[in-house]
Design an enzyme around this catalytic site. Sequence first.
Site, PDB file in Angstrom:
ATOM      1  N   ASN A  42      31.326  28.778  39.842  1.00  0.00           N
ATOM      2  CA  ASN A  42      31.036  29.902  41.159  1.00  0.00           C
ATOM      3  C   ASN A  42      29.613  30.529  40.778  1.00  0.00           C
ATOM      4  OD1 ASN A  42      33.645  29.523  41.979  1.00  0.00           O
ATOM      5  ND2 ASN A  42      34.466  30.694  40.385  1.00  0.00           N
TER       6      ASN A  42
ATOM      7  N   CYS B   2      39.845  26.857  49.033  1.00  0.00           N
ATOM      8  CA  CYS B   2      41.424  26.252  48.956  1.00  0.00           C
ATOM      9  C   CYS B   2      41.865  27.750  48.710  1.00  0.00           C
ATOM     10  CB  CYS B   2      41.360  26.745  47.406  1.00  0.00           C
ATOM     11  SG  CYS B   2      40.572  25.493  46.546  1.00  0.00           S
TER      12      CYS B   2
ATOM     13  N   ARG C 232      42.943  35.413  51.478  1.00  0.00           N
ATOM     14  CA  ARG C 232      40.881  35.941  51.522  1.00  0.00           C
ATOM     15  C   ARG C 232      40.617  36.678  52.005  1.00  0.00           C
ATOM     16  NH1 ARG C 232      39.392  30.363  48.262  1.00  0.00           N
ATOM     17  NH2 ARG C 232      38.311  32.059  46.524  1.00  0.00           N
TER      18      ARG C 232
ATOM     19  N   ASP D 183      41.785  31.669  38.180  1.00  0.00           N
ATOM     20  CA  ASP D 183      41.454  30.707  38.316  1.00  0.00           C
ATOM     21  C   ASP D 183      42.347  29.927  36.389  1.00  0.00           C
ATOM     22  OD1 ASP D 183      40.431  31.255  39.929  1.00  0.00           O
ATOM     23  OD2 ASP D 183      38.108  31.137  39.424  1.00  0.00           O
TER      24      ASP D 183
ATOM     25  N   ARG E 163      35.630  19.064  43.731  1.00  0.00           N
ATOM     26  CA  ARG E 163      35.055  20.529  43.278  1.00  0.00           C
ATOM     27  C   ARG E 163      34.736  21.193  42.439  1.00  0.00           C
ATOM     28  NH1 ARG E 163      38.118  23.157  49.366  1.00  0.00           N
ATOM     29  NH2 ARG E 163      35.885  24.071  48.786  1.00  0.00           N
TER      30      ARG E 163
HETATM   31  N1  EPU Z   1      39.578  39.915  48.683  1.00  0.00           N
HETATM   32  C1  EPU Z   1      39.545  41.140  49.875  1.00  0.00           C
HETATM   33  N2  EPU Z   1      38.149  41.262  50.484  1.00  0.00           N
HETATM   34  C2  EPU Z   1      37.574  40.827  50.267  1.00  0.00           C
HETATM   35  C3  EPU Z   1      37.298  40.753  49.506  1.00  0.00           C
HETATM   36  C4  EPU Z   1      38.365  39.695  48.061  1.00  0.00           C
HETATM   37  O1  EPU Z   1      41.102  41.681  50.219  1.00  0.00           O
HETATM   38  O2  EPU Z   1      36.360  41.411  51.441  1.00  0.00           O
HETATM   39  C5  EPU Z   1      40.368  39.697  47.759  1.00  0.00           C
HETATM   40  C6  EPU Z   1      40.799  38.519  47.945  1.00  0.00           C
HETATM   41  O3  EPU Z   1      41.696  38.144  48.660  1.00  0.00           O
HETATM   42  C7  EPU Z   1      41.348  38.225  46.941  1.00  0.00           C
HETATM   43  C8  EPU Z   1      40.981  39.410  45.499  1.00  0.00           C
HETATM   44  O4  EPU Z   1      40.601  39.950  46.915  1.00  0.00           O
HETATM   45  O5  EPU Z   1      42.826  38.637  46.693  1.00  0.00           O
HETATM   46  C9  EPU Z   1      39.601  38.837  44.506  1.00  0.00           C
HETATM   47  O6  EPU Z   1      38.767  38.291  45.544  1.00  0.00           O
HETATM   48  P1  EPU Z   1      36.748  37.843  44.915  1.00  0.00           P
HETATM   49  O7  EPU Z   1      36.700  38.050  46.605  1.00  0.00           O
HETATM   50  O8  EPU Z   1      37.080  38.794  43.561  1.00  0.00           O
HETATM   51  O9  EPU Z   1      36.952  35.615  45.058  1.00  0.00           O
HETATM   52  P2  EPU Z   1      36.105  35.456  45.605  1.00  0.00           P
HETATM   53  O10 EPU Z   1      34.748  35.373  45.463  1.00  0.00           O
HETATM   54  O11 EPU Z   1      37.214  34.960  47.007  1.00  0.00           O
HETATM   55  C10 EPU Z   1      34.897  33.455  43.632  1.00  0.00           C
HETATM   56  C11 EPU Z   1      36.029  32.629  43.008  1.00  0.00           C
HETATM   57  C12 EPU Z   1      37.462  32.875  43.488  1.00  0.00           C
HETATM   58  C13 EPU Z   1      38.009  33.409  41.701  1.00  0.00           C
HETATM   59  C14 EPU Z   1      37.416  34.514  41.926  1.00  0.00           C
HETATM   60  C15 EPU Z   1      38.212  35.453  41.554  1.00  0.00           C
HETATM   61  C16 EPU Z   1      34.009  31.562  44.227  1.00  0.00           C
HETATM   62  C17 EPU Z   1      33.110  30.748  45.237  1.00  0.00           C
HETATM   63  N3  EPU Z   1      35.118  31.750  44.098  1.00  0.00           N
HETATM   64  O12 EPU Z   1      36.082  34.144  45.058  1.00  0.00           O
HETATM   65  O13 EPU Z   1      37.372  30.941  42.718  1.00  0.00           O
HETATM   66  O14 EPU Z   1      39.010  32.780  42.198  1.00  0.00           O
HETATM   67  O15 EPU Z   1      35.735  34.998  42.974  1.00  0.00           O
HETATM   68  O16 EPU Z   1      37.404  35.410  39.936  1.00  0.00           O
HETATM   69  O17 EPU Z   1      32.847  32.171  43.512  1.00  0.00           O
HETATM   70  C18 EPU Z   1      38.134  28.552  41.854  1.00  0.00           C
HETATM   71  O18 EPU Z   1      37.094  28.414  41.515  1.00  0.00           O
HETATM   72  O19 EPU Z   1      39.019  28.296  41.882  1.00  0.00           O
HETATM   73  C19 EPU Z   1      38.236  30.096  42.835  1.00  0.00           C
HETATM   74  C20 EPU Z   1      38.583  30.359  43.857  1.00  0.00           C
END
Ligand code: EPU
Length: 417
Positions: A23, A116, A121, A304, A397
Amino acid sequence: MSKIIINGNKELTGEVKISGAKNSAVALIPAAILARNKSIIYNVPEISDIDYLLNIMELLNCKIEHKNDSLIIDSSNIINKPIPEELSVQMRASYYFMGVLLAKFGKVEISFPGGCNIGARPIDIHIKGFEELGAKVEIVKNRYTITAEELKGKKIYFDFPSVGATINIMLAAVGAKGTTIIENAATEPEIVNVASFLINMGVKIRGAGTKTIEIEGTKELDNGVCEVFPDRIESGTYIIIGALLGKDLKIKGIIKEHIEALLMKLEEIGIKYKIENDTLTISKCDNIKSTYIKTLVFPGFPTDLQQPMTTLLTQAHGKSIIEETLYENRFKNTYDLNRMGAVTNVLSLNKLEIKGPRKLKGTKVIATDLRGGASLLIAGLIAEGTTEIENSEYILRGYGNVIGKLKSIGADVEICE
Ligand code: EPU
């Protein structure tokens, strides 16, 4: 379609080296576009999400050179092109091209990102942030066209400390005039990794790793150098494996401060480990206690690691509860865990009960997402008999050289097409 086949219940010993964090790497690579021309990123993990991302970099005319686990990225001839849906849906991190291309060209055209299927999201916080910086966002059937004649720095408050939105707005703010302040920013180590890279290119950033981040828009950037932090989720996954099957299993390349919530939870349930420098040593624990876990943003217990931890708790004495507060669809792995002999019940949309200890038996299972796949992989490693995990591409992945690493410590595991 690939399949992982495991003959379980083998003692695991020796040393596993943790790779660079998925990430972080998936944000650092697009960030390299902002550099004057060349960047070097060390410790890049060998995972399929990186391959997908590099396809987009190449579409934009970046030259990529691999040297061992480093990437040399030359973005001097970059061209701004619409990113087609078939590339953007390959992974979640394609959303970072929004921030980067907006900062560099004031325009980006891209489809909704993939990743995923663990919940809806949405990316509304990213979009709201771009708009606050002065961008215009048009969305037609999941296709985003974001334009800005001029981005202007300002104070932005996030309704939720989203990791992706924090990084994306930090990237866009590099191209803004003046100072951007993000309030209620995410504090995950990935944010610090990306901020350090931008600082190395000459951007002034203060407060990364805290709830308030200040970014000064910068026109002339230098070339960038950075090292991807070790993957805290891969570290946690191997620590869990060590607690179930290890004999002085050494996990090298950990940063204790990044996995404190997991370590404290393991101590609470009776699991012992030793840390010397960057290496953690762990052996099988025969008397694991049950517990309550609530997933939270950093420094809370990471979502995670929730699914890998579920498998560990099938071996704990008594009833454990997991409350998942980040994603609404992250218990799909429990269907197959139960088919292997676990006793878990989804109590409500975000609450899971696990009753243990239960002996697991190998069978045919299907990975439905990356960390759910890891949960089944751990289950296969502790089960009696043979486990076959279909759709194992999900696991690849996020876990670099997982088969090689597991074999090197004594697991009986193969992958076949
Ligand atoms: N959320 C919103 N609106 C937004 C952005 C997020 O409602 O505009 C919500 C999401 O739906 C979720 C929460 O906020 O319920 C957290 O989302 P966040 O944006 O923090 O996560 P992300 O950027 O989509 C990254 C990692 C994830 C990891 C999360 C939390 C990447 C590519 N993905 O996702 O990684 O779970 O941060 O640490 O960096 C994994 O590695 O298996 C994975 C899913």
